[in-house]
Design a protein around this motif. Sequence first.
Motif, PDB file in Angstrom:
ATOM      1  N   UNK A  61       0.838  -1.712  -0.050  1.00  0.00           N
ATOM      2  CA  UNK A  61      -0.244   0.256   0.101  1.00  0.00           C
ATOM      3  C   UNK A  61       0.869   1.238  -0.443  1.00  0.00           C
ATOM      4  N   UNK A  62       0.396   2.500  -0.097  1.00  0.00           N
ATOM      5  CA  UNK A  62       0.843   3.893  -0.201  1.00  0.00           C
ATOM      6  C   UNK A  62       0.254   4.634   1.030  1.00  0.00           C
ATOM      7  N   UNK A  63      -0.283   3.812   2.500  1.00  0.00           N
ATOM      8  CA  UNK A  63      -0.733   4.130   3.690  1.00  0.00           C
ATOM      9  C   UNK A  63       0.701   4.853   4.144  1.00  0.00           C
ATOM     10  N   UNK A  64       0.031   5.790   4.866  1.00  0.00           N
ATOM     11  CA  UNK A  64       1.202   6.541   5.687  1.00  0.00           C
ATOM     12  C   UNK A  64       2.830   5.133   6.559  1.00  0.00           C
TER      13      UNK A  64
END
Lengths: 252, 209
Positions: free
Chosen positions: B63-66
């Motif tokens: 993912x490109x999550x935090x």
Amino acid sequence: MSIESPHKTTHFGYETVDVEEKAARVRGVFDSVASRYDIMNDLMSFGVHRLWKHIAIDLAAVRNGQQVLDLASGTGDLAARYAALVGPQGRVVMSDINAAMLEEGRKRMIDSGHVGNVEYMQIDAEKIPFDDNSFHCVSIAFGLRNVTDKDQALREMQRVLKPGGRALVLEFSHPGSKPLSKLYDLFSFKALPLIGKLVTNDADSYRYLAESIRMHPDQESLLQMMQDAGFERCDYHNLSGGIVAIHRGFKL
Amino acid sequence: MINEAGQAAVVTVEQLLNAVISMDEVTQQRLAELHGRRIAIEFREWNLTLLFVPDAQGRLQISTDDVDAADATIRATPFDFAETLRMERKEDQVFKGKITLDGDTRLAQRFSDILAMLEIDWEEQLSKLTGDVAAHQLGGMLRGFQRWARRNQRMMRDNLGEYLTEEKQLLPTAFEVAEWRAEVDRLRDDVDRLAARVVRLLSAADTDQ
């Protein structure tokens, strides 16, 4: 027999039905489509539902060791991803009001090896059987529009969230542009029941799905409903031109 | 604003990577031991950071999550990553500063080791399509070809080297290069010593005055 006040009504797609009747009618729809729900989702959204769910997971920002409640889990697409993110110390409660759907989802989760940190419960979103402040994240994907009393469901989601926790509502919504809206109408009222008939031999259930999407509150109305339910810092993200929206709210 | 095209690319990469990982059971088991740990990989020049989280079955979620909440972060340029994958002694890249590790460095090291050790048994994969006998025969032929190609490559390299150094004398031999480098080192040391001597003489002249 007691004397009853005039029946309260709600909508079931474009039909108007008694409040008591809606849950049973919705159950009928999902009992009918449970075993082929995944194939239908792919056909209905051209596979894009995976992308929408992926984005929802990013917005959920679930961390190692957290507690997550997934309402209306269906076949467990979100729950499976949560199960990875919370790690062995976390807990995911996968739930659905419909026993057939939950059983289908449970089978799929076990087959794909998601065991140990996942629990399965048949839960009505309007009456969540957990204490206040129990979860770091509560989500409902493509489920809220089937709930009879949406405000009550949102209040319940807010209640069981821990302070600092977040709720996510991933749901079909209303496309922003006119041409897209026209195209979308054509697809969902003409093509969708036909696909439903061919794949599950059940055109009516898919006609209901299309109608229920139209009856669902638009982005701004749902945002207001979330604020009324006590959520703070609410926002929403339109996906695929507003065909789907992810609403997010925090309990502070 | 959510970039749906970018997310679609991430979903595709995730599916491809998991398809590859699923061909190597050992890698899957190793990754499953890291269930729930968050490893961020930052591709410096591309300005892109991806977060990898293994699930209980060793499949990776990307993912490109935090990424601030990652347990470990591995940073390098895409070129340095590619170079590292080819290297025997990967830790050299860390000492040279080409790859930096942040957070739980043991986790970062473990994760990159697991991916570097990924080894797909193509014969096993092929046998699912063709059956064991055909796959084994084909595998044997491919291995034979590989050995032949490697031998030829080595022979060609030796012959070309000999032609350029001995016959045409366009390039120095390895011995000559080593000799020359030793002389350069010696000259540098001599210059350093001379410089130190000049400094000492100057300071002596200063005190005399």
